[in-house]
Design a protein around this motif. Structure first.
Motif, PDB file in Angstrom:
ATOM      1  N   ALA A 335      54.522  -3.683  76.373  1.00 60.81           N
ATOM      2  CA  ALA A 335      55.922  -3.467  76.705  1.00 60.81           C
ATOM      3  C   ALA A 335      56.133  -2.768  77.413  1.00 60.81           C
ATOM      4  O   ALA A 335      57.354  -3.006  78.989  1.00 60.81           O
ATOM      5  N   PHE A 336      55.554  -2.029  77.359  1.00 59.87           N
ATOM      6  CA  PHE A 336      55.867  -0.062  78.408  1.00 59.87           C
ATOM      7  C   PHE A 336      56.100  -0.444  80.134  1.00 59.87           C
ATOM      8  O   PHE A 336      56.520   0.244  81.050  1.00 59.87           O
ATOM      9  N   ILE A 337      55.108  -0.811  80.236  1.00 62.70           N
ATOM     10  CA  ILE A 337      54.644  -1.669  81.781  1.00 62.70           C
ATOM     11  C   ILE A 337      55.688  -2.421  82.284  1.00 62.70           C
ATOM     12  O   ILE A 337      56.010  -2.008  83.286  1.00 62.70           O
ATOM     13  N   ALA A 338      56.374  -3.604  81.532  1.00 58.89           N
ATOM     14  CA  ALA A 338      56.855  -4.348  82.010  1.00 58.89           C
ATOM     15  C   ALA A 338      58.108  -3.611  81.752  1.00 58.89           C
ATOM     16  O   ALA A 338      58.883  -3.649  82.741  1.00 58.89           O
ATOM     17  N   ASP A 339      58.578  -2.914  80.840  1.00 60.73           N
ATOM     18  CA  ASP A 339      59.517  -2.051  81.024  1.00 60.73           C
ATOM     19  C   ASP A 339      60.283  -1.018  82.224  1.00 60.73           C
ATOM     20  O   ASP A 339      60.722  -1.343  82.957  1.00 60.73           O
ATOM     21  N   ARG A 340      58.841  -0.716  82.071  1.00 60.16           N
ATOM     22  CA  ARG A 340      58.507   0.066  83.733  1.00 60.16           C
ATOM     23  C   ARG A 340      59.077  -0.148  85.350  1.00 60.16           C
ATOM     24  O   ARG A 340      59.936  -0.615  85.597  1.00 60.16           O
ATOM     25  N   LEU A 341      57.958  -1.804  84.614  1.00 58.98           N
ATOM     26  CA  LEU A 341      58.299  -2.380  86.095  1.00 58.98           C
ATOM     27  C   LEU A 341      59.730  -3.086  86.625  1.00 58.98           C
ATOM     28  O   LEU A 341      60.875  -3.702  87.715  1.00 58.98           O
ATOM     29  N   LEU A 342      60.452  -2.978  84.821  1.00 63.71           N
ATOM     30  CA  LEU A 342      62.321  -3.736  85.223  1.00 63.71           C
ATOM     31  C   LEU A 342      62.978  -2.809  84.886  1.00 63.71           C
ATOM     32  O   LEU A 342      64.439  -3.368  85.071  1.00 63.71           O
ATOM     33  N   GLU A 343      63.055  -1.730  85.457  1.00 63.65           N
ATOM     34  CA  GLU A 343      63.928  -0.825  85.693  1.00 63.65           C
ATOM     35  C   GLU A 343      64.699  -0.673  87.087  1.00 63.65           C
ATOM     36  O   GLU A 343      66.198  -0.292  86.854  1.00 63.65           O
ATOM     37  N   SER A 344      64.506  -1.549  87.889  1.00 62.88           N
ATOM     38  CA  SER A 344      65.123  -1.129  89.434  1.00 62.88           C
ATOM     39  C   SER A 344      66.427  -2.354  89.500  1.00 62.88           C
ATOM     40  O   SER A 344      66.508  -2.747  87.775  1.00 62.88           O
ATOM     41  N   ASN A 345      66.743  -2.368  90.394  1.00 61.92           N
ATOM     42  CA  ASN A 345      68.216  -3.590  90.550  1.00 61.92           C
ATOM     43  C   ASN A 345      67.202  -5.275  90.587  1.00 61.92           C
ATOM     44  O   ASN A 345      66.336  -5.225  90.559  1.00 61.92           O
ATOM     45  N   VAL A 346      68.955  -6.278  91.179  1.00 62.57           N
ATOM     46  CA  VAL A 346      67.941  -7.350  90.567  1.00 62.57           C
ATOM     47  C   VAL A 346      67.141  -7.245  91.612  1.00 62.57           C
ATOM     48  O   VAL A 346      66.534  -8.218  91.362  1.00 62.57           O
ATOM     49  N   ALA A 347      67.105  -7.477  92.975  1.00 62.89           N
ATOM     50  CA  ALA A 347      65.650  -7.958  93.928  1.00 62.89           C
ATOM     51  C   ALA A 347      64.646  -7.363  93.648  1.00 62.89           C
ATOM     52  O   ALA A 347      63.896  -7.953  93.367  1.00 62.89           O
ATOM     53  N   SER A 348      64.878  -6.351  92.554  1.00 66.02           N
ATOM     54  CA  SER A 348      63.339  -5.936  92.477  1.00 66.02           C
ATOM     55  C   SER A 348      62.955  -6.884  91.035  1.00 66.02           C
ATOM     56  O   SER A 348      61.980  -7.218  90.790  1.00 66.02           O
ATOM     57  N   ILE A 349      63.800  -6.794  90.581  1.00 68.03           N
ATOM     58  CA  ILE A 349      63.722  -7.949  89.043  1.00 68.03           C
ATOM     59  C   ILE A 349      63.334  -9.092  89.151  1.00 68.03           C
ATOM     60  O   ILE A 349      61.778  -9.630  88.652  1.00 68.03           O
ATOM     61  N   PRO A 381      75.258 -12.906  95.725  1.00 67.87           N
ATOM     62  CA  PRO A 381      74.458 -13.598  96.984  1.00 67.87           C
ATOM     63  C   PRO A 381      72.722 -14.366  96.374  1.00 67.87           C
ATOM     64  O   PRO A 381      71.927 -14.528  96.832  1.00 67.87           O
ATOM     65  N   TRP A 382      72.544 -13.795  95.254  1.00 70.17           N
ATOM     66  CA  TRP A 382      71.619 -13.888  94.215  1.00 70.17           C
ATOM     67  C   TRP A 382      71.462 -15.661  93.537  1.00 70.17           C
ATOM     68  O   TRP A 382      69.903 -15.354  93.044  1.00 70.17           O
ATOM     69  N   LEU A 383      72.698 -15.687  93.451  1.00 72.40           N
ATOM     70  CA  LEU A 383      72.698 -17.228  92.604  1.00 72.40           C
ATOM     71  C   LEU A 383      71.530 -18.439  93.403  1.00 72.40           C
ATOM     72  O   LEU A 383      71.173 -18.571  92.331  1.00 72.40           O
ATOM     73  N   MET A 384      71.564 -18.887  94.182  1.00 68.78           N
ATOM     74  CA  MET A 384      70.036 -19.548  94.768  1.00 68.78           C
ATOM     75  C   MET A 384      68.868 -18.871  94.400  1.00 68.78           C
ATOM     76  O   MET A 384      68.292 -19.612  93.747  1.00 68.78           O
ATOM     77  N   GLU A 385      68.360 -18.077  94.974  1.00 74.54           N
ATOM     78  CA  GLU A 385      67.020 -17.689  94.707  1.00 74.54           C
ATOM     79  C   GLU A 385      67.419 -17.387  93.040  1.00 74.54           C
ATOM     80  O   GLU A 385      65.943 -17.356  92.153  1.00 74.54           O
ATOM     81  N   LEU A 386      67.592 -16.393  92.276  1.00 79.52           N
ATOM     82  CA  LEU A 386      67.880 -16.888  90.844  1.00 79.52           C
ATOM     83  C   LEU A 386      67.165 -17.859  90.472  1.00 79.52           C
ATOM     84  O   LEU A 386      66.288 -18.272  89.368  1.00 79.52           O
ATOM     85  N   VAL A 387      68.242 -18.907  90.907  1.00 79.23           N
ATOM     86  CA  VAL A 387      68.353 -20.373  89.901  1.00 79.23           C
ATOM     87  C   VAL A 387      66.631 -20.828  90.685  1.00 79.23           C
ATOM     88  O   VAL A 387      65.762 -21.819  89.703  1.00 79.23           O
TER      89      VAL A 387
END
Length: 698
Positions: A335-349, A381-387
């Motif tokens: 979990a701590f590795i996953a949380d570290r990876l997900l700390e940034s902005n939408v593009a990084s997530i 503008p993230w919608l289509m990539e997120l979908v």
């Protein structure tokens, strides 16, 4: 139990009623009541369409329910005596409770007596599917082509997931073979035709069928030929299926059957085929060279388990499948590795989600992180990539309910934000989105929270071009009605279900009205559960107005529906969409039924419909759409000579005159000018407002 549809069913012009010549013995009726099987679930409710090739234990017939035209397959198994029938029925009853997206459960079970031949039959009602693994294998065999590796991996994953589920519950399939793996769609299979110990150990019947068609028994393990069944015998049968699928490009049907029989006593034939596979460069041959000998050990104690099969294919060899409860066998990302990876902005997530697509624990944390972000960071503008990413994740982790819930919630929130930014945005119109949302509904029928969220998404999607027809063709009408019945006490499901029904009907061409005729019976029962619920009444009136316009309400239902419209107006006079739809529905019914017209005019329970009409006009006289619908109703009322005196005596002329004076320019002329002479030539306009539009705001 051969359920293959390779032989076309004979379809007579007018099939016989399936109940002819059949009945129940008194003891059978007592037994079914004790087991919870309804005595009313008899053969009489089915129409026989044709007979398939006989199965290992009985006759398979294709039938159609006379009420809703849904097709089924009924396996009729002749029983030695009542003791065997009773034993088999009790053994099969728990199978009705199975819930798995890749297992086709029996729809119902019952015992009947055929008086013509004085025999007792156990009837097993199953889903009707046109395609099976057997058909795929035979087509590839005819053309001598290799089955696509990616497709085979995906299907194998679904079969392994289903079989592991059964074995965890100590359930043995007993009858695995390609014809008993149905293809619901090109990328979705189901195990079907699970059998029982009582039926599979009927030696006399097995011997007769084996002589008639040796193909029937060729999939069975060596020990199963002596009526000894275990999880390991399922593994043998599955090994034979895999062997047939990977070798069908170079081995014909007769050779394949001979091979399956020979390897029960001599493994040399398997070694030879594996060598040929290597020479012909069959995809994933190294995996199958390791897997198949371990599955096809003559001694069952030396055979591997279903978990071993999963490990060899989906862990050691990195096979991929949409049915990845299998990925849970892989090592979890801390979990701590996953949380570290997900700390940034939408593009990084989103990048993390793509890179760790096979890791459900990472996907869950990523989606939770996105749902915690401010709304203005989602949407365009993230919608289509997120979908695109979410749809891929939902396919890959179809069995994991939490992933489906969070993904749908994120889709709904992102869509809402995108529409706020650009109300005209074309979103979620791709057919793959619809396919995945429907698939998740079929996979998790017990999740009420998921049902509500998916219904909200589908309501929005259905407004887009061609989406409504796709959803209709997928059987969504039937699905909604089934859940309105099953979850009638869940308010959110009922409101969202009614809203989705409305959205599917409002601008669409209705291909099949049969399910909607059933809706006219069911929806009043749902509304009766919430007699004072304003939002429910509004949603119900919207659906009933459309049903009235489409002619889906039977004549004997007219008065009850009209009463519902009048009741709803009295309950919620301040809800403009409800009032509009109720008067539109009343106008549609009054056009074809003088009894409905009288019902509006003559005072009844709750007062006079004309008095109510006066009140609504006074309340909404500045709303042209409401006034137009009132005019439409008045025009239909005035078309009946017997009702005109009542209209005149009620003092309706001043109202008509006022409407003419105030709305001459804003209403269509027919809606005003033709009220007095009782003729309606105007075209009704349907409100673009859904009876329950604030899906995203609730």
């Amino acid at each position: 139990m051969e359920v293959s549809l390779d032989i076309c069913c004979h379809q007579p012009a007018e099939g016989p009623r399936a109940g002819e010549g059949w009945g129940r013995t008194p003891s059978a009726l007592r037994r079914e009541r004790r087991l919870g099987v309804s005595p009313g679930d008899t053969m009489e409710k089915y129409q026989i369409l044709g007979q398939m090739s006989p199965g290992a234990l009985g006759v398979n017939v294709v039938v159609e329910e006379t009420e809703n035209k849904v097709k089924h397959v009924i396996k009729q198994v002749e029983c030695i005596d009542e003791h065997q029938a009773n034993e088999a029925l009790e053994e099969l009853m728990p199978l009705l409770k199975l819930q798995h997206p890749h297992i086709s459960i029996y729809q119902e079970l019952f015992i009947i007596w055929n008086s013509e031949i004085s025999s007792l039959f156990l009837c097993l009602v199953m889903e009707h599917n046109n395609e099976s693994f057997q058909k795929v294998i035979e087509k590839k065999r005819e053309t001598r082509t290799i089955i696509d590796s990616e497709w085979l991996q995906n299907m194998l994953g679904q079969v392994l997931d289903a079989l592991e589920y059964l074995h965890q519950l100590d359930i043995i399939h007993r009858n695995l073979k390609p014809s008993n793996i149905a293809l619901v769609s090109s990328n979705h299979c189901k195990l079907q035709d699970l059998s029982s110990h009582a039926l599979m150990t009927d030696k006399a019947k097995w011997n007769i069928r084996a002589e008639e068609d040796p193909f029937q028994k060729s999939w069975m393990a060596p020990e199963a030929l002596n009526f000894s069944f275990s999880q390991k015998s399922d593994i043998w049968s599955l090994g034979c299926i895999i062997l047939d699928m990977v070798s069908c490009s170079f081995i014909n049907r007769a050779e394949a059957m001979h091979l399956r029989k020979s390897i029960r006593s001599a493994p040399d034939g398997l070694k030879s085929v594996l060598q040929t596979m290597e020479e012909k460069k069959i995809p994933d041959v190294e995996t199958f060279r390791s897997l198949l000998p371990s599955m096809l050990q003559i001694n069952p104690s030396e055979r591997i388990t279903i978990r071993d099969v999963i490990h060899i294919t989906f862990v050691s060899s990195n096979f991929r499948s949409s049915s990845v409860a299998l990925t849970l066998h892989q090592q979890v990302v801390p979990a701590f590795i996953a949380d570290r990876l997900l700390e940034s902005n939408v593009a990084s997530i989103l990048e993390v989600m793509q890179n760790f697509s096979s890791r459900p624990e990472v996907q869950l944390r990523a989606m939770k992180r996105l749902l915690r972000m401010p709304e203005d960071q989602l949407g365009l503008p993230w919608l289509m990539e997120l979908v695109e990413i979410l749809i891929t994740i939902m396919k890959q982790h179809e069995r994991i309910l939490d992933i489906q819930l969070y993904a749908c919630s994120l889709l709904l929130r992102s869509l809402g934000q995108a529409l706020v930014q650009d109300p005209a945005a074309e979103v979620l119109s791709d057919s793959s989105v619809i396919s995945v949302l429907l698939s998740t509904l079929w996979s998790h029928p017990e999740s009420e929270q998921l049902l509500v969220t998916v219904y909200s998404l589908l309501t929005i999607i259905s407004s887009q071009e061609s989406a409504s027809e796709k959803l209709q063709n997928a059987g969504l009408f039937e699905h909604i009605l089934e859940h309105l019945s099953t979850f009638s006490t869940n308010r959110d499901i009922c409101i969202n279900g009614l809203s989705l029904l409305w959205a599917l009907m409002v601008d669409a061409i209705i291909v099949n009205k049969t399910p909607l005729e059933k809706a006219a019976v069911l929806i009043p029962e749902v509304l009766a559960t919430y007699p004072r619920d304003v939002e429910m009444a509004e949603a119900g009136c919207g659906v009933f107005a459309l049903l009235s316009m489409l002619g889906c309400i039977k004549e004997h239902q007219f008065e009850d529906v009209a009463a519902l419209f009048l009741r709803s107006i009295r309950l919620c006079p301040d809800r403009v969409p409800l009032v509009n739809n109720a008067y539109r529905g009343l106008a549609s019914l009054a056009k074809v039924s003088e009894l409905v017209a009288l019902q509006v005019v003559v005072p009844g329970e709750g007062g006079s419909g004309l008095d109510l009409l006066w009140e609504m006009y006074q309340l909404y006289k500045d709303d042209p759409e409401v006034v137009e619908n009132i005019c439409m109703l008045l025009a239909h009322l005035a078309s009946y000579q017997e009702i005109l005196p009542e209209l005149v005596s009620s003092g309706i002329r001043p109202l008509v005159q006022e409407i003419k004076e105030r709305f001459t320019s804003s209403l269509p002329p027919p809606a005003v000018d033709q009220v007095s002479d009782g003729k309606l030539r105007g075209k009704q306009r349907f409100s673009a407002a859904c009876p329950h539009t604030l899906l995203l705001g609730r």
